[in-house]
Design a protein around this motif. Sequence first.
Motif, short mmCIF file in Angstrom:
data_model
loop_
_atom_site.label_atom_id
_atom_site.label_comp_id
_atom_site.label_asym_id
_atom_site.label_seq_id
_atom_site.Cartn_x
_atom_site.Cartn_y
_atom_site.Cartn_z
N ILE A 23 -67.03 -26.58 56.21
CA ILE A 23 -67.26 -27.31 57.46
C ILE A 23 -66.02 -27.15 58.33
O ILE A 23 -64.89 -27.31 57.84
CB ILE A 23 -67.50 -28.82 57.21
N GLY A 24 -66.23 -26.88 59.61
CA GLY A 24 -65.10 -26.78 60.53
C GLY A 24 -65.47 -27.18 61.94
O GLY A 24 -66.62 -27.05 62.36
N VAL A 25 -64.49 -27.69 62.67
CA VAL A 25 -64.66 -28.01 64.08
C VAL A 25 -63.49 -27.41 64.85
O VAL A 25 -62.41 -27.21 64.30
CB VAL A 25 -64.73 -29.54 64.35
N ARG A 26 -63.74 -27.11 66.09
CA ARG A 26 -62.69 -26.61 66.98
C ARG A 26 -62.52 -27.66 68.08
O ARG A 26 -63.41 -27.85 68.91
CB ARG A 26 -63.12 -25.27 67.56
N PRO A 27 -61.35 -28.36 68.11
CA PRO A 27 -61.18 -29.45 69.06
C PRO A 27 -61.18 -29.03 70.52
O PRO A 27 -61.58 -29.81 71.38
CB PRO A 27 -59.84 -30.07 68.68
N ALA A 28 -60.73 -27.83 70.80
CA ALA A 28 -60.69 -27.35 72.19
C ALA A 28 -60.73 -25.83 72.20
O ALA A 28 -60.48 -25.17 71.18
CB ALA A 28 -59.42 -27.85 72.89
N GLN A 31 -58.30 -23.13 70.38
CA GLN A 31 -57.53 -23.80 69.33
C GLN A 31 -58.07 -23.40 67.96
O GLN A 31 -59.21 -22.99 67.82
CB GLN A 31 -57.59 -25.31 69.49
N ALA A 32 -57.22 -23.55 66.95
CA ALA A 32 -57.60 -23.23 65.58
C ALA A 32 -58.67 -24.20 65.08
O ALA A 32 -58.73 -25.36 65.51
CB ALA A 32 -56.38 -23.30 64.67
N MET A 33 -59.50 -23.72 64.17
CA MET A 33 -60.51 -24.56 63.54
C MET A 33 -59.83 -25.58 62.63
O MET A 33 -58.85 -25.26 61.96
CB MET A 33 -61.46 -23.72 62.68
N LEU A 34 -60.36 -26.79 62.60
CA LEU A 34 -59.94 -27.81 61.65
C LEU A 34 -60.95 -27.81 60.51
O LEU A 34 -62.16 -27.91 60.74
CB LEU A 34 -59.91 -29.19 62.30
N ILE A 82 -62.58 -12.31 54.32
CA ILE A 82 -62.20 -12.91 55.61
C ILE A 82 -62.54 -14.39 55.51
O ILE A 82 -63.66 -14.76 55.12
CB ILE A 82 -62.97 -12.28 56.80
N GLY A 83 -61.60 -15.25 55.86
CA GLY A 83 -61.84 -16.70 55.80
C GLY A 83 -62.86 -17.14 56.82
O GLY A 83 -62.93 -16.59 57.93
N PRO A 84 -63.68 -18.13 56.50
CA PRO A 84 -64.75 -18.57 57.40
C PRO A 84 -64.26 -19.10 58.74
O PRO A 84 -64.96 -19.01 59.75
CB PRO A 84 -65.47 -19.66 56.62
N GLU A 85 -63.03 -19.62 58.81
CA GLU A 85 -62.53 -20.18 60.07
C GLU A 85 -62.41 -19.13 61.16
O GLU A 85 -62.51 -19.44 62.35
CB GLU A 85 -61.18 -20.89 59.85
N VAL A 86 -62.25 -17.87 60.79
CA VAL A 86 -62.12 -16.79 61.77
C VAL A 86 -63.40 -16.64 62.60
O VAL A 86 -63.35 -16.33 63.78
CB VAL A 86 -61.79 -15.45 61.06
#
Length: 163
Positions: A23-28, A31-34, A82-86
Amino acid sequence: MPEPTPMQRLLNTLPQTGRVEWIGVRPARDQAMLILDRAMVSPGKGLAGDRFSGRETSKRQVTLIQHEHLSVIASCLHRESIGPEVFRRNLVVSGLNLLALKDKTFRIGDVVLEYTGLCHPCSKMEKALGPGTYNAMRGHGGITTRVLQGGELALGSLVQACL
């Protein structure tokens, strides 16, 4: 109501259950995924803390990518992994073909989502992973959804079509 055709019966047979792996969100923007263990999801809005949250008319309130496709994309780019945040998707799901959810609603824990389309790669993928990434992701970019019923979802939550 007319009897379903053989093809409609095949398309509506989806007994497989998926699972939320990431699970990830991008605040803006930019910006990097949290990375999260759980997230609150609101109808018409999406994941709390994500930059797309609050866009009630958006067809991409929650984006999903299939876990099995991450290794396919990496392989096409001659990488080990490759990491999912990419990929900048909100959820990584395993065990269920996301394309089989076309024209369907589905449940993740208490949350009900509606398939709204494919989540195509964008030019930012070339910047993040190098030349050829856009084409490596074609057909593997995941799906976009709209939230019909909110609630909490967490790592390990089951993903099931509402048939």
